[in-house]
Design a protein around this motif. Structure first.
Motif, PDB file in Angstrom:
ATOM      1  N   GLU A  16       1.036  -1.201  -0.013  1.00  0.00           N
ATOM      2  CA  GLU A  16       0.067  -0.067  -0.073  1.00  0.00           C
ATOM      3  C   GLU A  16       0.900   1.287   0.024  1.00  0.00           C
ATOM      4  O   GLU A  16       1.958   1.247   0.609  1.00  0.00           O
ATOM      5  CB  GLU A  16      -0.906   0.028   1.191  1.00  0.00           C
ATOM      6  CG  GLU A  16      -2.080   0.881   1.281  1.00  0.00           C
ATOM      7  CD  GLU A  16      -3.080   0.965   2.619  1.00  0.00           C
ATOM      8  OE1 GLU A  16      -3.879  -0.219   2.355  1.00  0.00           O
ATOM      9  OE2 GLU A  16      -2.799   1.481   3.713  1.00  0.00           O
ATOM     10  N   ALA A  31      -3.716  -0.866   5.286  1.00  0.00           N
ATOM     11  CA  ALA A  31      -4.101  -0.245   6.514  1.00  0.00           C
ATOM     12  C   ALA A  31      -4.840  -0.717   7.690  1.00  0.00           C
ATOM     13  O   ALA A  31      -4.779  -0.875   8.786  1.00  0.00           O
ATOM     14  CB  ALA A  31      -5.005   0.901   5.916  1.00  0.00           C
ATOM     15  N   ARG A  32      -5.697  -1.873   6.904  1.00  0.00           N
ATOM     16  CA  ARG A  32      -6.637  -2.701   7.866  1.00  0.00           C
ATOM     17  C   ARG A  32      -5.678  -3.529   8.969  1.00  0.00           C
ATOM     18  O   ARG A  32      -5.895  -3.607  10.081  1.00  0.00           O
ATOM     19  CB  ARG A  32      -7.503  -3.698   7.198  1.00  0.00           C
ATOM     20  CG  ARG A  32      -8.547  -4.398   8.292  1.00  0.00           C
ATOM     21  CD  ARG A  32      -9.581  -5.275   7.332  1.00  0.00           C
ATOM     22  NE  ARG A  32     -10.514  -5.799   8.137  1.00  0.00           N
ATOM     23  CZ  ARG A  32     -10.393  -7.075   8.637  1.00  0.00           C
ATOM     24  NH1 ARG A  32      -9.403  -7.652   8.343  1.00  0.00           N
ATOM     25  NH2 ARG A  32     -11.297  -7.447   9.355  1.00  0.00           N
ATOM     26  N   ALA A  33      -4.601  -3.925   8.600  1.00  0.00           N
ATOM     27  CA  ALA A  33      -3.623  -4.835   9.431  1.00  0.00           C
ATOM     28  C   ALA A  33      -3.090  -3.932  10.361  1.00  0.00           C
ATOM     29  O   ALA A  33      -2.893  -4.040  11.545  1.00  0.00           O
ATOM     30  CB  ALA A  33      -2.858  -5.516   8.641  1.00  0.00           C
ATOM     31  N   ARG A  34      -2.661  -2.629   9.935  1.00  0.00           N
ATOM     32  CA  ARG A  34      -2.041  -1.816  10.820  1.00  0.00           C
ATOM     33  C   ARG A  34      -2.812  -1.043  12.001  1.00  0.00           C
ATOM     34  O   ARG A  34      -2.376  -0.856  12.970  1.00  0.00           O
ATOM     35  CB  ARG A  34      -1.410  -0.418   9.786  1.00  0.00           C
ATOM     36  CG  ARG A  34      -0.440  -0.887   8.787  1.00  0.00           C
ATOM     37  CD  ARG A  34       0.260   0.331   8.095  1.00  0.00           C
ATOM     38  NE  ARG A  34      -0.566   1.493   7.795  1.00  0.00           N
ATOM     39  CZ  ARG A  34      -0.850   1.538   6.598  1.00  0.00           C
ATOM     40  NH1 ARG A  34      -0.793   0.528   5.551  1.00  0.00           N
ATOM     41  NH2 ARG A  34      -1.777   2.530   6.217  1.00  0.00           N
ATOM     42  N   ALA A  35      -4.146  -0.895  11.485  1.00  0.00           N
ATOM     43  CA  ALA A  35      -5.126  -0.573  12.578  1.00  0.00           C
ATOM     44  C   ALA A  35      -5.245  -1.591  13.765  1.00  0.00           C
ATOM     45  O   ALA A  35      -5.584  -1.262  14.838  1.00  0.00           O
ATOM     46  CB  ALA A  35      -6.503  -0.493  11.961  1.00  0.00           C
ATOM     47  N   GLN A  36      -5.067  -2.890  13.399  1.00  0.00           N
ATOM     48  CA  GLN A  36      -5.043  -3.809  14.280  1.00  0.00           C
ATOM     49  C   GLN A  36      -3.659  -4.240  15.153  1.00  0.00           C
ATOM     50  O   GLN A  36      -3.951  -4.841  15.981  1.00  0.00           O
ATOM     51  CB  GLN A  36      -5.533  -5.155  13.770  1.00  0.00           C
ATOM     52  CG  GLN A  36      -7.004  -5.065  13.156  1.00  0.00           C
ATOM     53  CD  GLN A  36      -7.470  -6.586  12.572  1.00  0.00           C
ATOM     54  OE1 GLN A  36      -6.578  -7.296  12.636  1.00  0.00           O
ATOM     55  NE2 GLN A  36      -8.607  -6.381  12.077  1.00  0.00           N
ATOM     56  N   PHE A 214      -3.272 -10.822  11.518  1.00  0.00           N
ATOM     57  CA  PHE A 214      -3.517  -9.639  10.395  1.00  0.00           C
ATOM     58  C   PHE A 214      -2.353  -9.838   9.237  1.00  0.00           C
ATOM     59  O   PHE A 214      -2.715  -9.367   8.229  1.00  0.00           O
ATOM     60  CB  PHE A 214      -3.520  -8.199  11.065  1.00  0.00           C
ATOM     61  CG  PHE A 214      -2.283  -8.131  11.976  1.00  0.00           C
ATOM     62  CD1 PHE A 214      -0.911  -7.811  11.624  1.00  0.00           C
ATOM     63  CD2 PHE A 214      -2.495  -7.922  13.465  1.00  0.00           C
ATOM     64  CE1 PHE A 214      -0.108  -7.421  12.374  1.00  0.00           C
ATOM     65  CE2 PHE A 214      -1.607  -7.403  14.269  1.00  0.00           C
ATOM     66  CZ  PHE A 214      -0.417  -7.390  13.788  1.00  0.00           C
ATOM     67  N   ARG A 217      -3.402 -12.697   7.036  1.00  0.00           N
ATOM     68  CA  ARG A 217      -4.551 -12.190   5.999  1.00  0.00           C
ATOM     69  C   ARG A 217      -4.093 -11.300   5.020  1.00  0.00           C
ATOM     70  O   ARG A 217      -4.195 -11.188   3.935  1.00  0.00           O
ATOM     71  CB  ARG A 217      -5.563 -11.485   6.816  1.00  0.00           C
ATOM     72  CG  ARG A 217      -6.576 -12.063   7.627  1.00  0.00           C
ATOM     73  CD  ARG A 217      -7.695 -11.415   8.176  1.00  0.00           C
ATOM     74  NE  ARG A 217      -7.412 -10.514   9.120  1.00  0.00           N
ATOM     75  CZ  ARG A 217      -7.327 -10.730  10.474  1.00  0.00           C
ATOM     76  NH1 ARG A 217      -7.558 -12.026  10.830  1.00  0.00           N
ATOM     77  NH2 ARG A 217      -6.913  -9.711  11.401  1.00  0.00           N
ATOM     78  N   ASP A 221      -4.160 -12.082   1.101  1.00  0.00           N
ATOM     79  CA  ASP A 221      -5.014 -11.186  -0.041  1.00  0.00           C
ATOM     80  C   ASP A 221      -3.994 -10.733  -1.012  1.00  0.00           C
ATOM     81  O   ASP A 221      -4.075  -9.930  -1.856  1.00  0.00           O
ATOM     82  CB  ASP A 221      -5.350 -10.178   0.820  1.00  0.00           C
ATOM     83  CG  ASP A 221      -6.680 -10.590   1.939  1.00  0.00           C
ATOM     84  OD1 ASP A 221      -7.098 -11.805   1.438  1.00  0.00           O
ATOM     85  OD2 ASP A 221      -6.892  -9.838   2.538  1.00  0.00           O
TER      86      ASP A 221
END
Length: 380
Positions: A16, A31-36, A214, A217, A221
């Motif tokens: 990203e 970003a979704r992984a970083r948020a977790q 994460f 995932r 992906d």
């Protein structure tokens, strides 16, 4: 000089690109992984662009890349050298440069406290490249967060058309990230990818190959033709889990990858040889006596007797990974196991010892990369 907008077409190896006020920050987790994630060490590691490179075609004789680096300073430790930018022209390493200045993050290893100071951007300049058509790659420093500000050349640039190469997606620890390598194009994954002619996506995270869901995932992906996961050393030196939890966590990690890549060749690699953790559990720590003398070294602080209670060592990890892979192979014909000591073993340690007792030297990175290219990538 011509300024060319920095876009995803020109930046390879990142999952990203974060748009900032000044430019782009390549990320190796979405970003979704970083948020977790709540671990600042992983946040720093995934934003250090190991394996990320700019690639374009041009007749330019002069290429300039303006960046804003973020450099690490450890209280009491020797100063770290500036990150290296490797310039490859038509696949050959041609020049190297660094950016002085930039932001700094000062970390006190005794307390864990950190301080961030803003600094100026800088520019690497490569000249004398010749006016002929050529493919140019700039590998970004593997050990500095690097915000891309501007690309300037004295001739137009264009994206390089797809080469039809296989994509190798790799996850591992600080050794895969590139610790102690001389430069970003000479980390062992970069060397292996270059030797085998594959496109590298490097998700090696210093200190953070910890079976995070994460991360699994993100691997699930990301498009790939071959996937490898090098597991174990960080689980030991972080003293993160016991044997009871490790096995199911590995199964879950592999299950998640298989949700997105049911038939892709998948290789599980156990830890390289590392004497301090072969039979001694973690947690790992800095050798503070060596640190007081200005030398960075690591040590294991666990008690070997604790293995009976389920504490993990590299020997235990290798046995468990081999068992898990053998079990899963009954239903997964594209799953393989590689003992990390085939890449760097006891004889290699005698020949090329780990300078800080944990990470391989530049020559060992080259040896590991050559072996991985020959034993894994060449036949994949």
């Amino acid at each position: 000089m011509i300024s060319t907008p920095l876009t995803a077409e020109l930046v390879l190896g990142a999952l990203e690109l974060e748009r900032t006020e000044r430019g782009l920050v390549p990320h190796r987790l979405p970003a979704r992984a970083r948020a977790q994630n709540a671990d600042p060490r992983l946040a720093m590691a995934e934003a250090q662009p190991a394996g990320v490179r700019l690639r374009f075609r041009t007749r330019a004789d002069v290429v300039e890349l303006e960046t804003l680096p973020t450099k690490l300073v450890y209280v009491g430790a020797p100063p770290r050298p500036d990150g290296v930018y490797d310039l490859l022209v038509d696949g050959a390493l041609t020049a190297q440069a660094s950016v002085a200045g930039g932001n700094t993050v000062t970390i006190d290893m005794a307390t864990g406290a950190s301080e961030h100071r803003a600094g100026p951007a800088g520019t690497v300049r490569f000249a004398g490249l010749g006016g002929h058509p050529k493919d140019v790659e700039i590998w970004l420093p593997h050990n500095e967060i690097t915000e891309l500000v501007a690309l300037r050349t004295d001739a137009p640039v264009e994206a390089v058309p797809g080469r039809g190469r296989r994509v190798w997606l790799h996850h591992g620890s600080s050794i895969s990230h590139g610790s102690n390598a001389a430069s970003p194009a000479t980390t062992w994954p970069a060397l292996a990818a270059t030797a085998a002619g594959v496109e590298l996506v490097n998700l090696g995270f210093s200190g953070n190959a910890l079976l995070d869901p994460f991360t699994a995932r993100a691997l699930r992906d990301t498009p790939a033709d071959l996937i490898s996961v090098k597991l174990g050393i960080n689980v030991v030196n972080a003293d993160l889990m016991r044997l009871r939890g490790f096995g199911p966590a590995v199964h879950g990690f592999l299950d998640t990858i298989r949700d997105g890549h049911p038939d892709t060749p998948l290789l599980v690699v156990s830890p390289l040889y590392c004497p301090i953790h072969e039979r001694t559990p973690g947690p790992g720590d800095f050798d503070h006596e060596a640190l007081a003398l200005g030398e960075v070294r690591f040590r294991a602080t666990g008690d070997p007797a604790e293995r009976a209670a389920g504490k993990l060592t590299l020997e235990v990890i290798r046995d468990e990974l081999a068992r898990i892979v053998a079990q899963r192979q009954a239903e997964d014909a594209n799953l393989r196991y590689l003992d990390g000591r085939e890449l760097y073993g006891e004889a290699d340690f005698a020949d090329l010892p780990l300078p800080d007792a944990l990470h391989p030297c530049p020559a060992a990175h080259r040896r590991i990369g050559e072996r991985f290219a020959e034993r894994v990538l060449a036949g994949a």
